[in-house]
Design an enzyme around this catalytic site. Structure first.
Site, PDB file in Angstrom:
ATOM      1  N   CYS A 289      59.462  58.356  35.029  1.00 56.23           N
ATOM      2  CA  CYS A 289      59.217  57.065  35.677  1.00 56.23           C
ATOM      3  C   CYS A 289      59.525  55.927  34.719  1.00 56.23           C
ATOM      4  CB  CYS A 289      57.763  56.987  36.138  1.00 56.23           C
ATOM      5  SG  CYS A 289      57.343  55.429  36.959  1.00 56.23           S
TER       6      CYS A 289
ATOM      7  N   CYS B  85      57.078  52.997  34.824  1.00 54.49           N
ATOM      8  CA  CYS B  85      55.795  53.324  34.196  1.00 54.49           C
ATOM      9  C   CYS B  85      55.886  53.272  32.676  1.00 54.49           C
ATOM     10  CB  CYS B  85      55.345  54.731  34.609  1.00 54.49           C
ATOM     11  SG  CYS B  85      55.230  55.022  36.376  1.00 54.49           S
ATOM     12  N   ASP B  86      56.971  53.791  32.116  1.00 55.42           N
ATOM     13  CA  ASP B  86      57.039  54.029  30.676  1.00 55.42           C
ATOM     14  C   ASP B  86      58.129  53.277  29.929  1.00 55.42           C
ATOM     15  OD1 ASP B  86      54.948  55.855  31.033  1.00 55.42           O
ATOM     16  OD2 ASP B  86      56.337  57.491  31.447  1.00 55.42           O
TER      17      ASP B  86
END
Length: 319
Positions: free
Chosen positions: A133, A136-137
């Site tokens: 993701c 997300c990261d």
């Protein structure tokens, strides 16, 4: 018999449980015996979930959601659902170890599973350079060199997004052309930070405590080489977890559970769905949580309508 059973323990499931429990429905939430908490259990830092300005670790966030749900009366059971029977007024949910439960309403919040490469070190280095993701990261890869595996729209979207942070982004694809849409290809091709590695597949991930390099194999010549990177984003698709409802609930062309408009209502009365299992596009913790709210409110309204109908019938019979 229960008022409501929630299947799934990610942000959608626990948010639905919070709302249902506060409505006095005393929900039973069935979490997996091995994957309780969903994908966030494999995420180190979560910095885009509202309310945590300093960020929060994925497992800690899920623990807080569970504690909040239990505070209002949710019963959480760590067991695997093996079968469901959704037709009729009473829904039946079978589990692997705890027996069979009945409820008047069911919410599916089973999420989706990222497709993985199946390499030995993929899981070991998850959260230590291996991710599924970018939104997300991606923030954690500022000024680093990373690789994205895949050739579809999601891979191009991930690669383009990651150029906001990374110094260099390699796109590793096993063929010599992409299956992504033309506009997504053009965005990637014109981005100076993106370099394509054609006819290559990742056969190994190296690093002791974090990703240090990838082992690539040429799909044409069979030759191997090392590609030094500090991160690997796997973007080869994801699969909604719908195996329990095949033949019972309608699915979309994307394979997700079909719901009516912006609601959580499926094709069966008293059956609702929320989170990634209905969302093939956004797949974020906060959108899943919002979807769980919708499912709980829809279920509460449905149960209230049943009670009102029963009361009206009783009045008619008594008169």
């Amino acid at each position: 018999m229960r008022e409501i059973i929630i299947i799934g323990s990610g942000p959608a499931g626990f948010t639905a449980a919070i709302y249902a429990a506060r409505a006095g429905l005393q929900p039973l939430l069935l979490a997996s015996s091995v994957e309780a908490g969903g994908d966030l259990m494999n995420t180190t830092e979560v910095e885009n979930f509202p309310g945590f300005p300093e960020g929060i670790k994925g497992p800690e966030l899920m623990m807080k959601l569970q504690e909040q749900a239990e505070r209002f009366g949710t019963e959480v059971l760590l067991d695997d659902v093996t079968a469901v029977h959704l037709e009729g007024d009473v829904k039946t949910v079978e589990t692997g170890y705890s027996g069979t439960f009945e409820a008047r309403a069911v919410i599916f919040a089973t999420g989706s599973a990222y497709r993985k490469l199946g390499l030995p070190d993929e899981e070991r280095l998850s959260g230590r350079g291996v991710s599924w993701c970018a939104t997300c990261d991606g923030f954690f890869f500022k000024a680093k060199t990373i690789a994205v595996v895949g050739g579809g729209d999601s891979a191009m979207e991930e690669a383009t997004f990651l150029t906001r942070f990374a110094e260099k982004v390699y796109v590793v694809h096993r063929k010599d052309s992409l299956r992504a849409s033309k506009i997504m290809q053009e965005r990637a091709f014109t981005n100076e930070k993106i370099e394509f590695v054609w006819n290559a597949e990742v056969i190994g991930i190296s690093g002791e405590s974090a990703v240090e390099s990838l082992s690539l194999r040429d799909t044409v010549t069979g030759e191997t080489r090392e590609l030094p990177v500090q991160g690997l984003f796997v973007a080869i698709g994801n699969d909604p977890r719908v195996h329990l409802v095949h033949g019972q609930l309608d699915l979309t062309v994307a394979g997700t559970i079909a719901v009516a408009g912006r609601s959580s209502k499926t094709n069966l009365e008293g059956v609702f769905a929320a989170g990634d299992v209905i969302d093939p596009h956004y797949r974020q913790a906060v959108t899943a949580a919002a979807s769980g709210t919708v499912a709980a409110l829809d279920a509460e309204e449905y149960l209230a309508s049943l009670d009102q109908a029963a009361e009206a019938l009783a009045l008619v019979q008594a008169s």
